[in-house]
Every structure is written in C-alpha cells, then in structure tokens.
Design an enzyme around this catalytic site. Sequence first.
Site: not given
Length: 486
Positions: A233, A267
């Site tokens: 990720e 994020c």
Amino acid sequence: MATFSVRSPATGDVLGEHPVGGPEEVADAVVRGRGAAADWAALDWAGRRTRLLAWKRSLARRMDELADVVSAETGKPAHDARAEVLLALVHLDWAARNARSVLRVRRVPSGLLSAHQRSFLGYRPLGVVGVIGPWNYPVYTPMGSIGYALAAGNAVVHKPSELTAGTGVFLASSFADAVPDCAGLLRTVTGPGSTGRALAEGGVDKLAFTGSPGTARQVAEVCARSLTPLLAECGGKDAVLVGADADLEEAAEAIAWGAMANAGQTCAGVERVYAVESVHKRLCELVVERTRSLAAGQHYGPMTLPTQLGVVERHMKEALSSGARAPLGGPESVAAPFVHPVVLVDVPEDSPAMTEETFGPVVAINRVRDLDEAVERANASPYALGSAVFTGSRAAGLAVAQRLNSGAVSVGSVLGFAAVPSLPFGGTGESGFGRIHGAEGLRAFAVPRSVTVKRFAPYADLTSFATAPDRAARAVELGRRLHARF
C-alpha cells in the site's frame, strides 16, 4: 545492542529508546512466530475468535493509554488518536467474527465433466506474516494487516516505523497481556529501514508493506529473490469530483476535512479537487472559509516526518511559479514543525502538486468543463487509491464512481470506505497492489486449498489408461458437442 530514540515531532523531546533489530533478532522472531503459528492454526475458529475478541476488548478499555502513545509519537491531537484506535477496533472485531464464514471449507460445483467428484474449497493459513507499518496511522493501518492475518490463522512479526516504535511495542505487549496463552503470536521488532529489509529477507510467508512507491520497489526486489508474496500500500493522490448540481456546502466541508485532517498526512486524503466551472469559484470560497479557521497544533498536529516539510514547500513554490494562485496560505505557511492550511487554485496539471503525493495540509482546486473531464483528469494520475464524488443525486454520483480507476470511492463524503470493515482497501499503479480489510483482506493472508472426493466411477474415466479408447472418445465428443452448442 544498538538503540535509537523516538522523539516528539512537536517538541523534539525523547519519548523512548528502542533496540535496533538486526538480521539475527528478526530471524529469531520469525522462527519463534512459526512455532506459535502452528499452535494458533490448530485452534478451531471459535478459539481464535474468542482470543481476538478478548484482545479487542482489552484495547478498547485501554484506548486512552494507546491513544496517548500515538498522540505523543505522531503529534496528532488526542481526539484523532482515539478515533484511529476506534477504527482499528472496528476492523479487528469484523475480522475475528467473520473469518470462519469467509475462509471455512465449502462445497463448490464440480461441473458435468467431473460430476463423479465432490469438490471443496477451503483456505489454510500462510504461517508467519511480516508487517511493515507506517508512521501516519500507526495503529489503524498496520492493524488492517495484523488483525486480518491473525484471524486467518497466522502469526505476525510487526516492524513499526522508527518514528512510532512505541506504538508497535504497545500493540504486541497488549496482545500478550490479553491473550497470555498465545503471547508469542504477535511480535514487534523495532528499528530503521535495515530492520524492515531484514524482515523481508527473514523467511516470512508473506509481507504486508505500507510506505512510499520507491521503498515498495526496493522491498519488492528483496521479496522477489525468495518469491515471498508482497502486499503493498503505497499512498495516493486522491481526487474529489464536484458536479454543477452538487451541494457545495457539503462538498466544501468534506474537502476541508479530507485535505487538512492529520495535517494532510493521509494516504487516501484529499489532494486534488476537480470542480465544474460554473461552481468552481464558489466552491473555492467555501473551502477557504472553512480552512481559514483551522489552527495547526490545535485542529491537527505537526508534520511527523521532518523532511516532509521540504516536499510541501517545494510543491507550493513550483505550483505558484507555474501560474497557480493561493487564496489561502503559501510557502510562508511552512513554519516547522507545522504547516498551516493552504488552498491552491488553477494548478497546472503537470505540476508536482498535481502529480506527486504532497502529504501535507494542502489542497489544489482546479476547474473542469464537466464531469467527463473531471473523470479523465482524476484517472490520469499514476496513483489510484481513493476518490470522492459530489453530485446533485446519489445515483448520478454512483454512475461517476463506476468510471473512476481508484480502488475505493465515496459518494457524498470523503473516506467513507475507511470505516466499513466489510469493504476491501487498496489501489493500483503507484498506490500499490493487494487488498486489506473485508473478505478480500482475510483471503490475502490465506492460501486456497482445493479438494476433490471421488463419489462413483464415471462412464469414461479420462484419468485412467484402463478406459477403453472408444468409450473415452465418445465421452470427449459428447463434451465437445455440448460446448459447441451452448
């Protein structure tokens, strides 16, 4: 053993000293984890569920204690740290309660050719999962791997960011306290990037990594040598699309929070906004109005990673020198260790502020002709993690959502998907690959196992030399005709 200090990003004070885990320490953690994994996998679903829920309840009771560690190490306000812990609890609860239904052995159709076989699909644990966590959400993000990996029957070795090592240590010690008969199942090794590299080389059965695309490539290279599966990720450059008929008050409030919360160090936070031209000016005014009153150090904390200050400043300066405007803030907003809110308007699409992850309290709002152009620009990014859509009707927003490349989309809100444990989370491109959370997140930490059981002798056994050739030929021809017709 060498040690390192964790310091407060707000004051610079030393918060704790932690050992630097080297290859020997990491290898020992993996070996010990493998022994614990065997016992854990031998438990039935109910046994694992009971223990994971006991840990969840313990974390809930100790929320303030854990939130204090998170707040000290990241600088985020206490309320934000508590909310982060709550999100982790929601996901741990879901993983514990749903692991059996997702991963249990079940019958699947065998098909006409194999009607004589009874077919089953199940999942087995991987063994030991390595988790390299980030500093921006040091509980919620790694727990998306830790909780689901444990629920799937694995042991976990967790390497937290060196900026939030105390949080990682707390997670492992709290598990040992809550589940003493499985104390070694979750282990934490602390240290810098070299410790993470040792974990990637340490013989784990899968590695879950959260960090930058550049570091992910280095980790992938190490994992490739041993064919260790990797879940990565790697951040995002998330866009919000605003239609001409959208509720601008609602959109502005969501954009302000999505861009500024956690000092923009999210994020899946909001970094780009594409507003249809007819509402662009008013939306900008509303976003400025809402962000102007935000105070760095009160509504959000400092930049946890000091070097990120330079990235934020560079992005702003390059955008402004290329023709963008700043109705709120600018390079002067960078006042270490804080960055005050910044709103940019009409930023060139090839500017780093539009193409690279800024990871600060900065949002760029650009005008577009219509939602078709908004979709095109949103999809042009090499990142594809999350996005959001605001339109006059939810149906229209859902239609736009289906055209976006991002792995998750919220209609009428931002980051709505983060709190839904049944939904998978992850992206593609520079945002990485693989999924955590939900059923996909459980399967990410398990291996499919296919089993067939012969029920009776078939008319023509195509896996036996004893079958008469003419009978085998008739069976194949019958199958061919069926597939040619239907």
